[in-house]
Design a protein around this motif. Structure first.
Motif, PDB file in Angstrom:
ATOM      1  N   GLU A 328       0.996  -1.478  -0.150  1.00 13.15           N
ATOM      2  CA  GLU A 328       0.027   0.091   0.015  1.00 13.15           C
ATOM      3  C   GLU A 328       1.003   1.316  -0.221  1.00 13.15           C
ATOM      4  O   GLU A 328       0.396   2.661  -1.033  1.00 13.15           O
ATOM      5  CB  GLU A 328      -1.291   0.081   1.249  1.00 13.15           C
ATOM      6  CG  GLU A 328      -0.493   0.459   2.529  1.00 13.15           C
ATOM      7  CD  GLU A 328      -1.426   0.065   3.374  1.00 13.15           C
ATOM      8  OE1 GLU A 328      -1.246   0.686   4.449  1.00 13.15           O
ATOM      9  OE2 GLU A 328      -2.339  -0.179   3.716  1.00 13.15           O
ATOM     10  N   HIS A 332       0.916   4.078  -2.999  1.00 15.46           N
ATOM     11  CA  HIS A 332       0.564   5.515  -2.597  1.00 15.46           C
ATOM     12  C   HIS A 332       1.708   6.286  -3.008  1.00 15.46           C
ATOM     13  O   HIS A 332       1.514   7.320  -3.775  1.00 15.46           O
ATOM     14  CB  HIS A 332       0.221   5.466  -1.057  1.00 15.46           C
ATOM     15  CG  HIS A 332      -0.485   6.840  -1.128  1.00 15.46           C
ATOM     16  ND1 HIS A 332      -0.801   7.399   0.313  1.00 15.46           N
ATOM     17  CD2 HIS A 332      -1.059   7.816  -1.468  1.00 15.46           C
ATOM     18  CE1 HIS A 332      -0.489   8.488  -0.012  1.00 15.46           C
ATOM     19  NE2 HIS A 332      -1.697   8.946  -0.968  1.00 15.46           N
ATOM     20  N   ARG A 336       2.259   9.249  -6.132  1.00 11.73           N
ATOM     21  CA  ARG A 336       2.240  10.443  -5.191  1.00 11.73           C
ATOM     22  C   ARG A 336       2.891  11.094  -6.476  1.00 11.73           C
ATOM     23  O   ARG A 336       2.836  12.305  -6.649  1.00 11.73           O
ATOM     24  CB  ARG A 336       2.678  10.235  -3.779  1.00 11.73           C
ATOM     25  CG  ARG A 336       1.290   9.845  -2.956  1.00 11.73           C
ATOM     26  CD  ARG A 336       1.615  10.439  -1.909  1.00 11.73           C
ATOM     27  NE  ARG A 336       2.212  11.867  -1.663  1.00 11.73           N
ATOM     28  CZ  ARG A 336       3.196  11.891  -0.014  1.00 11.73           C
ATOM     29  NH1 ARG A 336       3.233  10.977   0.799  1.00 11.73           N
ATOM     30  NH2 ARG A 336       3.772  12.704  -0.140  1.00 11.73           N
ATOM     31  N   ARG A 348      -4.749   9.817  -3.885  1.00  6.52           N
ATOM     32  CA  ARG A 348      -5.587   9.506  -3.239  1.00  6.52           C
ATOM     33  C   ARG A 348      -4.754   8.327  -3.017  1.00  6.52           C
ATOM     34  O   ARG A 348      -4.982   7.455  -3.572  1.00  6.52           O
ATOM     35  CB  ARG A 348      -7.498   9.679  -2.704  1.00  6.52           C
ATOM     36  CG  ARG A 348      -7.542  10.982  -2.507  1.00  6.52           C
ATOM     37  CD  ARG A 348      -9.060  10.718  -2.616  1.00  6.52           C
ATOM     38  NE  ARG A 348     -10.105  10.652  -3.869  1.00  6.52           N
ATOM     39  CZ  ARG A 348     -10.134  11.252  -5.147  1.00  6.52           C
ATOM     40  NH1 ARG A 348     -10.269  12.260  -4.731  1.00  6.52           N
ATOM     41  NH2 ARG A 348     -10.865  10.827  -5.832  1.00  6.52           N
ATOM     42  N   GLY A 349      -4.967   7.550  -1.364  1.00  7.04           N
ATOM     43  CA  GLY A 349      -4.799   6.191  -0.852  1.00  7.04           C
ATOM     44  C   GLY A 349      -4.248   6.368   0.365  1.00  7.04           C
ATOM     45  O   GLY A 349      -4.422   6.605   1.424  1.00  7.04           O
ATOM     46  N   GLY A 350      -2.672   5.181   0.395  1.00  9.44           N
ATOM     47  CA  GLY A 350      -2.258   4.845   1.057  1.00  9.44           C
ATOM     48  C   GLY A 350      -2.858   4.047   2.482  1.00  9.44           C
ATOM     49  O   GLY A 350      -2.844   3.253   3.152  1.00  9.44           O
ATOM     50  N   GLY A 355      -6.297   3.298  -4.834  1.00  6.48           N
ATOM     51  CA  GLY A 355      -5.635   4.459  -5.219  1.00  6.48           C
ATOM     52  C   GLY A 355      -6.682   5.313  -6.074  1.00  6.48           C
ATOM     53  O   GLY A 355      -7.008   4.152  -7.060  1.00  6.48           O
TER      54      GLY A 355
END
Length: 421
Positions: A328, A332, A336, A348-350, A355
């Motif tokens: 993850e 991300h 990014r 967005r994600g993480g 994502g």
């Protein structure tokens, strides 16, 4: 792309058939994280099809388990007192994995049926408890809860409800990451009129929004304080997508019900269901609630159950839940790297192997068709991503490698560059 000079008879879900009917993207085979079109070109499946190919494509273990079961007992109903060994085995196994006390498993054929099952069961539970006035079902803005009747009514994506009329008059939506908005709505309606609150751990089709820190814990506490059933919609988040079996464990949640589908079979055969906690099951399992007059023809289908059991074996044997945790961060970070691109507004994600890349507001204002155009531009560069509202979403199989994640961001960057040109 497959060109159909005389059109197609296949009506595609969520598609403008006036555009799709003459030209389609035809997938003919798949293996691992790759799919192939009818011209033999290979694409990285950056979406695990529709969020579900968690174990990857072409897993012979799952295929052979289904084939072996079909040779023994392909299909049979589990209505009334009928059952079969695979359905029993699957229910026992899922109940053991679920973060719910003395769980019972109601099987369906997909996530939409699971949502409608949970909604009906929530209302019926209160009626059996002598509170038929508890009919209101609350949900979050931007939430997606399937396209069956009740799920459409509960859902928080306005476009998905438009034109169908009032499918569920007692459905109320609250701001998606505002626990105070939930509390205020409960107080306005009266807790004694509210049956349940439905929440996706990560909002999926509504744009892929991880929850704000503390939000899920706060709404679970509000539900407990007001004796409202808390239903977690883990159709997307379950079976490793956010690193746990049902997604909710990540936040220490113990919902009254959990809906699931997709990753439970990695999509090899259609299956969904509801994990029902002891509290909700009690009046029906201890002789006071009568029959739950609801169910799908193919509930407990032995071949589908065999595929699910084999898929769970793969997830466990290959530690794919842990794989989601490991990847993850890299996913991300890779996404990014696109944050400074002139076509990108937000990344967005993480939270799990999920994502989204939101397109820039000025680009969307200038070109309302920018998202599908961007999706096709990325696909032309060998990677499939999913158009979601104003964003492109990524949710690859859990078997993906870090180098293959790099291919996703390379294709996104090149596709966005080409679209701007």
């Amino acid at each position: 792309m497959t060109t159909a000079p005389h059109g197609t008879a296949l009506w595609h879900p969520f598609a403008d058939m006036s555009e799709v009917k003459a030209e389609q993207f035809c997938v003919t085979r798949a293996e691992g994280v790759w799919i192939y079109d009818d011209r033999g070109r290979r694409y990285l499946d950056g979406t695990a099809s529709l969020w579900y190919a968690n174990a990857g494509h072409g897993r012979t273990e799952i295929i052979e388990a289904a084939a072996a079961q079909m040779r023994e007992l392909a299909a049979y109903s589990v209505f009334n007192d009928f059952t079969n060994p695979r359905a029993e085995e699957l229910a026992t196994r899922l109940a053991g994995l679920a973060p719910v006390d003395d769980a019972k498993i109601f099987l369906t054929t997909g996530g939409g049926e699971a949502i409608d099952t949970a909604a009906k069961l929530a209302r019926l539970y209160w009626a059996r408890r002598g509170h038929p006035e508890r009919t209101h079902i609350l949900s979050r803005g931007s939430a997606y809860h399937g396209t069956n009747g009740l799920g459409t009514g509960i859902g928080g994506i306005e476009a998905n409800r438009t034109g169908f009329g009032a499918l569920l008059p007692d459905a109320v939506r609250v701001a998606r990451d505002d626990a105070d908005a939930l509390r205020e709505t409960v107080e306005r309606l009266g807790a004694e009129r509210v049956a349940a609150f439905f929440a996706e751990p990560v909002l999926g089709a509504g744009g892929l929004h991880p929850p704000e820190p503390g939000y899920l814990e706060a709404v679970a506490k509000i539900c407990a304080e007001h004796d409202i059933l808390f239903v977690a919609d883990s159709v997307i988040c379950g079976f490793g997508r956010v690193g746990t079996w049902f997604g909710v464990e990540r936040w220490g949640l113990r919902p009254d019900m959990i809906t699931f589908a997709k990753g439970v079979t990695s999509g090899y055969l259609p299956l969904g269901g509801v994990v029902v906690g002891d509290r909700v099951a009690e009046p029906f399992w201890r002789g006071t609630g009568g029959a739950f007059r609801h169910g799908a023809t193919y509930s407990g289908h032995p071949t589908v159950a065999a595929a699910a059991l084999a898929n769970l074996d793969v997830l466990e044997r290959e530690s794919l839940l842990r794989r989601a945790d490991e990847l993850e961060g890299p996913l991300h970070e890779a996404l990014r790297s696109l944050a400074g691109h002139p076509a990108v507004g937000e990344v967005r994600g993480g939270t799990g192997l999920l994502g989204a890349v939101e397109l820039a507001p000025d680009l969307l204002a200038e070109d309302p068709g920018a998202v599908p155009r961007a999706q096709r531009a990325v696909r032309d560069r060998g990677v499939v991503v999913r158009p979601l509202g104003t964003a492109l979403a990524v949710s690859p199989p859990l078997t993906i490698t870090e180098s293959e994640i790099g291919l996703i961001t390379d294709a996104l960057r090149e596709g966005l560059d080409a679209m701007l040109r």
